[in-house]
Write a protein that holds these residues in place. Sequence first.
Motif, PDB file in Angstrom:
ATOM      1  N   UNK A 183       1.995  -8.634   7.791  1.00  0.00           N
ATOM      2  CA  UNK A 183       0.742  -8.187   7.174  1.00  0.00           C
ATOM      3  C   UNK A 183       0.462  -8.950   5.884  1.00  0.00           C
ATOM      4  N   UNK A 184       1.507  -9.256   5.093  1.00  0.00           N
ATOM      5  CA  UNK A 184       1.322  -9.976   3.827  1.00  0.00           C
ATOM      6  C   UNK A 184       0.799 -11.391   4.074  1.00  0.00           C
ATOM      7  N   UNK A 185       1.273 -12.043   5.134  1.00  0.00           N
ATOM      8  CA  UNK A 185       0.771 -13.374   5.461  1.00  0.00           C
ATOM      9  C   UNK A 185      -0.717 -13.341   5.780  1.00  0.00           C
ATOM     10  N   UNK A 186      -1.145 -12.312   6.535  1.00  0.00           N
ATOM     11  CA  UNK A 186      -2.569 -12.187   6.856  1.00  0.00           C
ATOM     12  C   UNK A 186      -3.390 -11.923   5.600  1.00  0.00           C
ATOM     13  N   UNK A 187      -2.831 -11.168   4.658  1.00  0.00           N
ATOM     14  CA  UNK A 187      -3.562 -10.871   3.418  1.00  0.00           C
ATOM     15  C   UNK A 187      -3.665 -12.116   2.546  1.00  0.00           C
ATOM     16  N   UNK A 188      -2.605 -12.915   2.462  1.00  0.00           N
ATOM     17  CA  UNK A 188      -2.612 -14.105   1.608  1.00  0.00           C
ATOM     18  C   UNK A 188      -3.591 -15.166   2.105  1.00  0.00           C
ATOM     19  N   UNK A 189      -3.972 -15.090   3.378  1.00  0.00           N
ATOM     20  CA  UNK A 189      -4.941 -16.053   3.903  1.00  0.00           C
ATOM     21  C   UNK A 189      -6.320 -15.900   3.276  1.00  0.00           C
ATOM     22  N   UNK A 190      -6.603 -14.751   2.694  1.00  0.00           N
ATOM     23  CA  UNK A 190      -7.914 -14.545   2.058  1.00  0.00           C
ATOM     24  C   UNK A 190      -8.020 -15.264   0.717  1.00  0.00           C
ATOM     25  N   UNK A 191      -6.875 -15.663   0.125  1.00  0.00           N
ATOM     26  CA  UNK A 191      -6.848 -16.453  -1.105  1.00  0.00           C
ATOM     27  C   UNK A 191      -7.682 -15.789  -2.214  1.00  0.00           C
ATOM     28  N   UNK A 192      -7.345 -14.535  -2.527  1.00  0.00           N
ATOM     29  CA  UNK A 192      -8.069 -13.797  -3.570  1.00  0.00           C
ATOM     30  C   UNK A 192      -7.319 -13.883  -4.894  1.00  0.00           C
ATOM     31  N   UNK A 193      -7.979 -13.459  -5.953  1.00  0.00           N
ATOM     32  CA  UNK A 193      -7.341 -13.436  -7.275  1.00  0.00           C
ATOM     33  C   UNK A 193      -6.438 -12.213  -7.442  1.00  0.00           C
ATOM     34  N   UNK A 194      -6.736 -11.152  -6.709  1.00  0.00           N
ATOM     35  CA  UNK A 194      -5.953  -9.922  -6.821  1.00  0.00           C
ATOM     36  C   UNK A 194      -5.922  -9.230  -5.465  1.00  0.00           C
ATOM     37  N   UNK A 195      -4.769  -8.654  -5.150  1.00  0.00           N
ATOM     38  CA  UNK A 195      -4.582  -7.927  -3.896  1.00  0.00           C
ATOM     39  C   UNK A 195      -4.283  -6.465  -4.229  1.00  0.00           C
ATOM     40  N   UNK A 196      -5.034  -5.578  -3.610  1.00  0.00           N
ATOM     41  CA  UNK A 196      -4.894  -4.149  -3.884  1.00  0.00           C
ATOM     42  C   UNK A 196      -4.404  -3.437  -2.627  1.00  0.00           C
ATOM     43  N   UNK A 197      -3.180  -2.943  -2.680  1.00  0.00           N
ATOM     44  CA  UNK A 197      -2.605  -2.181  -1.575  1.00  0.00           C
ATOM     45  C   UNK A 197      -2.941  -0.707  -1.784  1.00  0.00           C
ATOM     46  N   UNK A 198      -3.620  -0.104  -0.822  1.00  0.00           N
ATOM     47  CA  UNK A 198      -4.072   1.285  -0.933  1.00  0.00           C
ATOM     48  C   UNK A 198      -3.435   2.083   0.205  1.00  0.00           C
ATOM     49  N   UNK A 199      -2.816   3.188  -0.126  1.00  0.00           N
ATOM     50  CA  UNK A 199      -2.121   4.008   0.866  1.00  0.00           C
ATOM     51  C   UNK A 199      -2.169   5.467   0.434  1.00  0.00           C
ATOM     52  N   UNK A 200      -1.792   6.358   1.353  1.00  0.00           N
ATOM     53  CA  UNK A 200      -1.731   7.791   1.066  1.00  0.00           C
ATOM     54  C   UNK A 200      -0.334   8.121   0.526  1.00  0.00           C
ATOM     55  N   UNK A 201      -0.256   8.436  -0.741  1.00  0.00           N
ATOM     56  CA  UNK A 201       1.036   8.756  -1.336  1.00  0.00           C
ATOM     57  C   UNK A 201       1.409  10.197  -1.018  1.00  0.00           C
ATOM     58  N   UNK A 202       2.624  10.372  -0.529  1.00  0.00           N
ATOM     59  CA  UNK A 202       3.099  11.679  -0.089  1.00  0.00           C
ATOM     60  C   UNK A 202       3.677  12.452  -1.270  1.00  0.00           C
ATOM     61  N   UNK A 203       3.146  13.654  -1.500  1.00  0.00           N
ATOM     62  CA  UNK A 203       3.681  14.546  -2.515  1.00  0.00           C
ATOM     63  C   UNK A 203       4.322  15.781  -1.883  1.00  0.00           C
ATOM     64  N   UNK A 204       3.662  16.323  -0.887  1.00  0.00           N
ATOM     65  CA  UNK A 204       4.212  17.471  -0.161  1.00  0.00           C
ATOM     66  C   UNK A 204       3.568  17.510   1.216  1.00  0.00           C
ATOM     67  N   UNK A 205       3.947  18.495   2.010  1.00  0.00           N
ATOM     68  CA  UNK A 205       3.408  18.596   3.362  1.00  0.00           C
ATOM     69  C   UNK A 205       1.916  18.898   3.371  1.00  0.00           C
TER      70      UNK A 205
END
Length: 315
Positions: A183-205
């Motif tokens: 996945x990181x290789x596919x993201x680096x192909x966009x050649x951006x200045x900044x990469x933002x990884x967004x995910x659902x952070x688990x706190x509880x059920x």
Amino acid sequence: MCIRDRYQRRVRGVLRIPAMSVAARVTRSPALRPNVRSMATLKAVELRIKSTANIAKITKAMQMVAAAKLRGAENRLKNSRPLMAMIEEFSSKVESPAAASVTYVPINTDRGLCGGVNTNLIKDIANNMIPADEAAGTTSINVVGVGEKGRSQINRLIPNKLSQTVSGLFAQVLPNFGQASVAAEAVLETDADKYSVVYQKFFSAVSQVPTRVDILSADSMIALEKDPLMDYECEKTRSELVANLTEFNLATAIYAGMVDNQCSEIASKMAAMDNATRNCDSLVEKLQIQYNKARQSIITTELIEIISGAEALKG
């Protein structure tokens, strides 16, 4: 003499009953047709009760499977949290200048039936994060989705931002660093200045929060006034080291986000299946009441017809 009078005389001659009773019986005979429709409706309600009960069994089983998987996912999450803490600590020590181009990496799921995990994440990106970056001066925004189920939401909310989608990572294998590297290789192909990884952070059920982690590109880190690697001695050239560090940080952030997001997916699926089971049980109770009322109405109608016929024969 009309046909009806002949029929009444013939019936009176055989059964020896008054003409009024015969007329009443002839008039009531078409009333049996609604019972036929009631029986069809009763059968349809009975089939719906059975199908809803079967769905409840399936959702209950899926809930139990998700509950069994949740403990293992929490153990993997506990082991991966130090990796994300390392990335966040490094990012806090590096200044974050305004980026002309940003690539978002929303981590979604490959399977559905997990509540609003995917929808809430994409809505947060489309309604909050992207407008904030555009207000800060970002001119180019791309989205590289990880996971199949986020594609439809991206196409619906921000179709012109989608660059590509990396799917099939969560099919039969648990999240690992090899998948994150792809996945990181596919993201680096966009050649951006900044990469933002967004995910659902688990706190509880019952609590999962969309979380964003920013990774600067190699060119952006080299252009910083304060070099974060100035205090270290490097064997390789600084540009090569910074490029390798950016790739490693991005792959690590994606991997930790995948583990965190999978735990959130399982917890959300467990809650969604529990709600579905409760809704099925409630619907079965309502349908059972409707079935009993319709059945009672049919029985009452048949009793009335039997009693009326008996009274007519007595006369």
